[in-house]
Design a protein around this motif. Structure first.
Motif, mmCIF file in Angstrom:
data_model
loop_
_atom_site.group_PDB
_atom_site.id
_atom_site.type_symbol
_atom_site.label_atom_id
_atom_site.label_comp_id
_atom_site.label_asym_id
_atom_site.label_seq_id
_atom_site.Cartn_x
_atom_site.Cartn_y
_atom_site.Cartn_z
ATOM 1 N N ARG A 79 0.838 -1.207 0.000
ATOM 2 C CA ARG A 79 0.000 0.000 0.000
ATOM 3 C C ARG A 79 0.863 1.244 0.000
ATOM 4 N NH1 ARG A 79 -2.804 -1.287 5.145
ATOM 5 N NH2 ARG A 79 -3.603 0.836 5.189
ATOM 6 N N ALA A 80 1.939 1.187 0.800
ATOM 7 C CA ALA A 80 2.842 2.339 0.880
ATOM 8 C C ALA A 80 3.437 2.643 -0.490
ATOM 9 C CB ALA A 80 3.933 2.062 1.898
ATOM 10 N N GLN B 130 1.041 4.298 -2.771
ATOM 11 C CA GLN B 130 0.728 5.680 -2.440
ATOM 12 C C GLN B 130 1.855 6.624 -2.777
ATOM 13 O OE1 GLN B 130 -0.214 7.064 1.688
ATOM 14 N NE2 GLN B 130 -1.665 5.422 1.347
ATOM 15 N N ASN B 131 3.048 6.235 -2.443
ATOM 16 C CA ASN B 131 4.188 7.120 -2.627
ATOM 17 C C ASN B 131 5.430 6.280 -2.893
ATOM 18 O OD1 ASN B 131 6.232 8.973 -2.437
ATOM 19 N ND2 ASN B 131 5.355 10.038 -0.678
ATOM 20 N N PRO B 132 5.614 5.916 -4.153
ATOM 21 C CA PRO B 132 6.721 5.007 -4.473
ATOM 22 C C PRO B 132 8.080 5.562 -4.066
ATOM 23 C CG PRO B 132 5.611 5.791 -6.466
ATOM 24 C CD PRO B 132 4.812 6.273 -5.315
ATOM 25 N N SER C 248 -9.803 6.844 -4.115
ATOM 26 C CA SER C 248 -9.364 8.066 -3.453
ATOM 27 C C SER C 248 -9.223 9.156 -4.502
ATOM 28 C CB SER C 248 -8.049 7.841 -2.713
ATOM 29 O OG SER C 248 -7.367 6.761 -3.273
ATOM 30 N N GLU D 250 -7.595 12.097 -4.604
ATOM 31 C CA GLU D 250 -6.319 12.706 -4.969
ATOM 32 C C GLU D 250 -5.534 11.824 -5.927
ATOM 33 O OE1 GLU D 250 -3.514 12.719 -1.940
ATOM 34 O OE2 GLU D 250 -4.093 10.767 -1.199
ATOM 35 N N GLU D 251 -5.761 10.519 -5.827
ATOM 36 C CA GLU D 251 -4.977 9.617 -6.663
ATOM 37 C C GLU D 251 -5.208 9.898 -8.142
ATOM 38 O OE1 GLU D 251 -2.965 8.013 -5.124
ATOM 39 O OE2 GLU D 251 -3.789 7.606 -3.136
#
Lengths: 265, 290, 387
Positions: B168-169, B172-174, B283, B285-286
């Motif tokens: 998940r992390a 979200q922000n590779p 989501s 923002e994605e």
């Protein structure tokens, strides 16, 4: 602390984005074990790029160190993936998006890959930032700026850094919070024996904390020296610390100063 | 009663397929348009293992499932890995090319003949009578069970295990994930593996219930609106989206015109996209980033 | 492995064909060898190839070999057009053939007309242009199934088999030809005293046929007639059975029907069609099996009847064409053709100026027999006149 070993040495690196845009040029710096080194400069001076070059680029950055070298404890690390650099012990606390916003605090701590050095790195994180314990179940996106910074540093600690890179420790935080963070960072540094590179726009904060500083402008290093020397340097006093001797200089003079720096510096 | 059963079966089919879309999108922002082809490959793998290990159906199923996982990892390592860091569009186009290639390859390897893995396994597919005289085929019942298990496992994995949280992390922000020591390629390969595993499972079960032929790829595409309606990066959304599409489809077939069932999923999709472009559970923002 | 070789050979052939063209009768066949519809058409292509290989082993036609050049159009019109253009301009083909979906017909016809090369439809469904009384001069069709006559035959069979009043369900795949066939059957049913009670048109990619079957079952038919691609026919039937429907089901017995009837094993599932199934064990079936034995085929021999008939048509046509062949000579020969199908069909294929399809359609009906544990014939040739 006599003649401490050099832990990081950056030699004349040039970083290019998208294969053509040069962001920093000929930047060299040396960090010795146990030091806190500050990287000063205005917006767009290339501080963050330098820090990112040390911590490694990922493909989507489309950036690379196109010249020069970076070595950490004798190993060349330029153009390696961030996770490899992290596992070597060089860990970055980035300026923006420093936490996983849709993950809870506990998950943020869990997501970081623990370094080999100590037994329970997650425990270390909560030990230095006990406030995080009661926030464990909160999503990181709902944290205050100070809490976010704490979480960012805490999760970086999980990776067992020897060299911690902190990008804009104080940006957007209340002075009281900044003071608290600085205190804690010094504690951590003392107890864990960390070496720290700080990027700061706020020179007051940086020079209060640092042993040594580099000043960047337009992608180059224009000045460096011990914190004490920098604090007393006229230009630094004037442009970064805001001390005015006599008449306050106007913007044009500042531009002029910059230009001369670029040409002759 | 039969209607309700039909809806649940169809929803389970769509849900099982769409979780693969969600996994890959969530982790790497890539829309895998070869998902239907990977289902097809999974089903053919089962057919092959079943033909090889005729006397040992359970081993055949297990082996096909493991091979499916492996195929996904290979697809990432050999192909998609090179696309990391390129534009998302390039990666999506790459999956289209992969799909064309897989379609051709399956015909070359297994020919275009309609196959029946059920026969190869030597099993039968009796129909079970439920309450109210509703019926369900054994394989459909297994499919519902499999979907439930897959979703429970995925929720558990993503919510409570270290690697799930890292996945998940990374989604979200590779960059930050990489800076926290997470090896992105490992996470992406795992996502492709899991996604192909579920796709293969769906392909196998669908082909066990009816038969195995090239139209499987189009079934994969039909489940796509389900994933999109729910929001491409949400598993719960995929579940709800599948239910919505299945309800719409079954009711239309029953009460209006079966021909509509082909288009209505896309109408539902359009309606949702107009009101909530990021999907019901996605989501917000994605989406800006894509 | 075998298929890779086949493709390599195809590629090699297409490069070398032109210089040899003078030494052989060249036939260009564009078919859906791969692509989404390949399951229906690829066996036909393979069997034409098998037939021509056998023919060449026997010494070819008039002392010359027949060169069959196969193009894979994947069921795409543009590729079929490109194939036809290449066959005509590069390969000097004197006869074109098509084994693919109907949307590929148009572009091939256009190319054929430009060069005035005759075109044989050898798999799929016959276009209206070949039917009497005014067929297109270049188009011919050796395909068995035909929408109108199939419907007529099926309805007649249903009527004959039923003492009770017939409530008929109709099943089509949601593609134009199949739907037209079902619509026609629906309109024709009342003339047989049959009441249509439900009509389902099922889209080709369907993950679960149960919802359609539920609706069909809800209308409570005691017979269902299905005319379309085999997948739709059989999957709908199986879904109906899973729902506990006990009625009788008759479907057009396309390529895979013989093996499929044996797989499904349901005595009330009837397959009808213009081709004799292999269970009849005719001498020609033995001939086909022998040919297949040495050939390492991809598809089962039971799916090869349509292609074999097309091969017969090609052989008989070229036999009447004196060396050197030209498209005009082939057109003259094929226009008045009479082919003995050796029992694969209920009668000969006969073409004339006013009919490029056949003047009579013959049908047999088959089903599974539980006692014999085999597929059996339930009705011998029934003839429907082509008007």
């Amino acid at each position: 602390m006599d003649a401490p070993e050099t832990i990081l040495s950056v030699e004349k690196i040039e970083v290019t984005y998208h294969r053509v845009v040069t962001a920093v040029q000929g930047v060299s710096m040396t960090v010795k074990r146990g030091q806190i080194v500050a990287l000063l400069g205005n917006n767009g001076a290339g501080k963050t790029t330098t820090l990112r070059a040390i911590s490694g680029f990922v493909g989507m950055d489309d950036a690379q160190v196109s010249e020069g070298s970076i070595s950490y404890k004798g190993q060349r690390t330029e153009n390696r993936q961030p996770h490899e650099v992290t596992r070597l012990g060089v860990v970055l606390v980035p300026e923006r998006s420093k936490v996983f916003e849709n993950l809870t605090v506990a998950e943020n701590i869990l997501a970081a890959v623990p370094g080999k050095k100590s037994k329970s790195q997650a425990a270390v994180a909560y030990e230095y930032f006990p406030q995080l314990v009661r926030l464990r179940e909160r999503e990181a996106g709902y944290l205050s700026g100070g809490e976010r910074q704490m979480l960012a540093i805490a999760s970086a600690l999980v990776c067992a850094p020897e060299l911690l890179l902190v990008d804009e420790l104080s940006l957007g935080l209340a002075p009281r919070v900044v003071a608290d963070l600085i205190e804690r960072l010094q504690l951590i540094r003392g107890e864990l024996g960390l070496t720290i590179v700080l990027v700061e726009q706020n020179a007051t904060v940086a020079l209060e904390l640092a042993d040594y500083g580099y000043v960047m402008e337009n992608g180059r290093i224009v000045l460096d020296g011990t914190a004490d020397r920098l604090r007393s340097h006229d230009d630094i006093r004037e442009f970064y610390l805001g001390h005015v001797q006599g008449e306050r200089r106007n913007y044009r003079d500042v531009k002029q100063y910059r230009r001369s720096r670029r040409w002759y510096g | 009663m039969q209607l309700a059963v039909n809806i649940v079966v169809l929803a389970a089919i769509y849900a099982l397929i769409s979780c693969g879309y969600v996994l890959i999108y969530r982790v790497s922002r890539v829309l895998n348009l070869a998902h239907g082809e990977l289902m097809l490959v999974g089903a053919y793998l089962l057919y092959s293992t079943a033909s090889l290990l005729g006397g040992n159906p359970l081993t055949a199923v297990a082996m096909a499932a493991v091979l499916g996982l492996l195929v996904g990892v290979l697809v990432y390592v050999l192909l998609m890995r090179r696309m990391t860091g390129e534009m998302v569009l390039a990666a999506v186009l790459c999956t289209i090319a992969l799909g064309v290639m897989l379609r051709g390859a399956t015909v070359l390897i297994w020919s275009a003949q309609v196959r029946h893995p059920m026969e190869a396994l030597g099993w039968s597919n009796p129909s079970l009578v439920l309450f109210g005289d509703a019926r369900i085929s054994l394989i459909s019942a297994i499919l519902i069970g499999a979907t439930a298990v897959v979703y429970a496992a995925l929720f558990g994995f993503l919510g409570f295990t270290r690697w799930g949280i890292r996945m998940r992390a990374a989604g979200q922000n590779p960059l930050l994930a990489s800076q926290r020591g997470i090896q992105l390629h490992g996470v992406y390969a795992l996502a492709w593996g899991l996604s192909t595993f579920t796709a293969g499972l769906a392909g196998m079960l669908i082909s066990l219930d009816s038969s195995l032929d090239g139209t499987m790829t189009m079934i994969g595409l039909k489940a796509f609106p389900a994933a999109l309606v729910g929001g491409l990066d949400s598993l719960a959304g995929a579940l709800i989206g599948s239910a919505i599409i299945a309800i719409a489809e079954v009711l239309l077939i029953q009460f209006v015109n079966p021909l509509l069932s082909d288009v209505v999923p896309f109408f539902v999709l359009l309606a949702v996209l107009v009101i909530r472009p990021w999907g019901l559970f996605g989501s917000k923002e994605e989406l800006d980033r894509v | 492995m075998n298929r890779w070789k086949m493709i390599a050979a195809l590629a090699a052939l297409s490069f070398t064909a032109a210089p040899w063209a003078q030494d052989a009768y060249v036939v260009g066949l564009s078919g859906a060898v791969t692509g989404p519809n390949a399951d229906t058409y690829a066996p036909g292509v393979e069997s034409v190839r098998l037939y021509i290989d056998q023919l060449n082993k026997r010494g070819g036609v008039n002392g010359k070999p027949v060169r069959l050049i196969v193009g894979d159009n994947q069921g795409e019109p543009s590729k079929a057009a490109a194939d036809a253009k290449k066959f005509i301009t590069q390969d000097n083909a004197v006869l074109l053939a098509n084994v693919s979906i109907s949307s590929t017909y148009g572009p091939m016809v256009a190319e054929a007309k430009r060069a005035r090369v005759p075109l044989l439809f050898a798999g799929g469904a016959c276009p209206a242009e070949v039917l009497p009384p005014n067929p297109d001069e270049l188009q011919f069709c050796s395909i068995g199934p035909a929408m109108k006559y199939d419907a007529e035959m099926a309805l007649r069979f249903i009527k004959e088999q039923s003492r009770e009043p017939v409530k008929l369900g109709l099943v089509a795949m949601a593609i134009p030809l199949s739907r037209a066939g079902i619509d026609y059957a629906e309109s024709l049913a009342p003339t047989f005293g049959i009441t249509p009670v439900a009509k389902e048109q099922i889209p080709p990619p369907t993950p679960d046929y149960t919802p359609y079957a539920s609706k069909l079952k809800g209308a409570d038919p005691n017979w269902v007639y299905s005319w379309g691609p085999w997948i739709t026919e059989v999957k709908t039937f199986e879904a109906l059975r899973k729902l506990g429907w006990t009625g009788r089901y008759i479907a057009a017995a396309l390529n895979p029907a013989e093996d499929e009837l044996a797989r499904v094993k349901d005595e009330l599932f009837y397959g009808f069609g213009p081709n004799a199934m292999f269970l009849e064990n005719l001498p020609v079936h033995q001939e086909m099996r022998d040919a297949a034995r040495g050939a390492k085929l991809t598809y089962p021999i039971t799916q090869m009847t349509e292609g074999w008939v097309a091969g017969m048509v090609i052989e008989q046509t070229l036999k009447k064409v004196a060396w050197p062949p030209t498209p005009e000579k082939v057109l003259a020969a094929i226009g008045t053709l009479k082919v003995d199908t050796k029992g694969l069909r209920g009668g000969p294929i006969e073409w004339s100026k006013t009919n490029h399809f056949g003047s009579k359609q013959h049908y047999r009906v088959y089903r599974w027999d539980a006692k014999k544990q085999a597929v059996v014939r339930v009705q011998d040739w029934v003839t429907v006149d082509v008007k």
